[in-house]
Design a protein around this motif. Structure first.
Motif, PDB file in Angstrom:
ATOM      1  N   PRO A   1       0.818  -1.217   0.000  1.00 48.10           N
ATOM      2  CA  PRO A   1       0.000   0.000   0.000  1.00 48.10           C
ATOM      3  C   PRO A   1       0.848   1.263   0.000  1.00 48.10           C
ATOM      4  O   PRO A   1       2.001   1.254   0.445  1.00 48.10           O
ATOM      5  CB  PRO A   1      -0.803  -0.104   1.298  1.00 48.10           C
ATOM      6  CG  PRO A   1       0.056  -0.927   2.189  1.00 48.10           C
ATOM      7  CD  PRO A   1       0.746  -1.916   1.283  1.00 48.10           C
ATOM      8  N   SER A   2       0.260   2.323  -0.502  1.00 50.19           N
ATOM      9  CA  SER A   2       0.913   3.631  -0.441  1.00 50.19           C
ATOM     10  C   SER A   2       1.025   4.059   1.016  1.00 50.19           C
ATOM     11  O   SER A   2       0.365   3.488   1.902  1.00 50.19           O
ATOM     12  CB  SER A   2       0.081   4.667  -1.203  1.00 50.19           C
ATOM     13  OG  SER A   2      -1.151   4.897  -0.518  1.00 50.19           O
ATOM     14  N   THR A   3       1.816   5.056   1.256  1.00 50.94           N
ATOM     15  CA  THR A   3       1.959   5.588   2.614  1.00 50.94           C
ATOM     16  C   THR A   3       0.613   6.062   3.150  1.00 50.94           C
ATOM     17  O   THR A   3       0.250   5.770   4.290  1.00 50.94           O
ATOM     18  CB  THR A   3       2.969   6.746   2.636  1.00 50.94           C
ATOM     19  OG1 THR A   3       4.206   6.289   2.093  1.00 50.94           O
ATOM     20  CG2 THR A   3       3.183   7.271   4.039  1.00 50.94           C
ATOM     21  N   VAL A   4      -0.135   6.760   2.318  1.00 52.45           N
ATOM     22  CA  VAL A   4      -1.437   7.274   2.744  1.00 52.45           C
ATOM     23  C   VAL A   4      -2.382   6.126   3.096  1.00 52.45           C
ATOM     24  O   VAL A   4      -3.047   6.160   4.132  1.00 52.45           O
ATOM     25  CB  VAL A   4      -2.055   8.178   1.656  1.00 52.45           C
ATOM     26  CG1 VAL A   4      -3.491   8.550   2.001  1.00 52.45           C
ATOM     27  CG2 VAL A   4      -1.219   9.432   1.473  1.00 52.45           C
ATOM     28  N   LEU A   5      -2.410   5.096   2.264  1.00 51.14           N
ATOM     29  CA  LEU A   5      -3.291   3.966   2.537  1.00 51.14           C
ATOM     30  C   LEU A   5      -2.860   3.221   3.799  1.00 51.14           C
ATOM     31  O   LEU A   5      -3.693   2.846   4.629  1.00 51.14           O
ATOM     32  CB  LEU A   5      -3.329   3.014   1.339  1.00 51.14           C
ATOM     33  CG  LEU A   5      -4.244   1.801   1.462  1.00 51.14           C
ATOM     34  CD1 LEU A   5      -5.662   2.205   1.873  1.00 51.14           C
ATOM     35  CD2 LEU A   5      -4.253   1.031   0.155  1.00 51.14           C
ATOM     36  N   ALA A   6      -1.571   3.037   3.982  1.00 56.23           N
ATOM     37  CA  ALA A   6      -1.068   2.378   5.195  1.00 56.23           C
ATOM     38  C   ALA A   6      -1.457   3.178   6.435  1.00 56.23           C
ATOM     39  O   ALA A   6      -1.849   2.608   7.454  1.00 56.23           O
ATOM     40  CB  ALA A   6       0.441   2.204   5.119  1.00 56.23           C
ATOM     41  N   LEU A   7      -1.367   4.495   6.350  1.00 60.77           N
ATOM     42  CA  LEU A   7      -1.754   5.350   7.473  1.00 60.77           C
ATOM     43  C   LEU A   7      -3.255   5.267   7.753  1.00 60.77           C
ATOM     44  O   LEU A   7      -3.674   5.245   8.917  1.00 60.77           O
ATOM     45  CB  LEU A   7      -1.335   6.794   7.220  1.00 60.77           C
ATOM     46  CG  LEU A   7       0.161   7.066   7.322  1.00 60.77           C
ATOM     47  CD1 LEU A   7       0.507   8.415   6.711  1.00 60.77           C
ATOM     48  CD2 LEU A   7       0.624   6.991   8.763  1.00 60.77           C
ATOM     49  N   LYS A   8      -4.064   5.211   6.708  1.00 58.35           N
ATOM     50  CA  LYS A   8      -5.513   5.080   6.896  1.00 58.35           C
ATOM     51  C   LYS A   8      -5.857   3.757   7.582  1.00 58.35           C
ATOM     52  O   LYS A   8      -6.715   3.712   8.470  1.00 58.35           O
ATOM     53  CB  LYS A   8      -6.245   5.151   5.553  1.00 58.35           C
ATOM     54  CG  LYS A   8      -6.335   6.537   4.971  1.00 58.35           C
ATOM     55  CD  LYS A   8      -7.091   6.502   3.655  1.00 58.35           C
ATOM     56  CE  LYS A   8      -7.248   7.869   3.056  1.00 58.35           C
ATOM     57  NZ  LYS A   8      -8.019   7.836   1.795  1.00 58.35           N
TER      58      LYS A   8
END
Length: 66
Positions: free
Chosen positions: A40-47
């Protein structure tokens, strides 16, 4: 990259579809992350981490080869 996404989902007793809807992706994306086919992208991992109220490092871990 290893992940504990399936374990985290089991703790909350939610389906891949439930999680996908909560964070705005497809069920297939969740399935691909869980099976290690998609990073996952950083944003998706953070979500994902925010949804489970844990850190990104609690869910995602680099392999020795990464």
């Amino acid at each position: 990259m290893n992940n504990t996404l399936k374990v985290e989902r089991a703790k909350k007793d939610i389906t891949q579809q439930d999680l996908a809807e909560e964070i705005g992706v497809s069920r297939q994306t969740i399935n691909s992350i869980e099976s290690g086919k998609y990073v996952p992208s950083t944003v998706l991992a953070l979500k994902i981490a925010r949804y489970f109220e844990v850190t990104v490092n609690d869910i995602f871990e680099l392999d020795l080869e990464d």
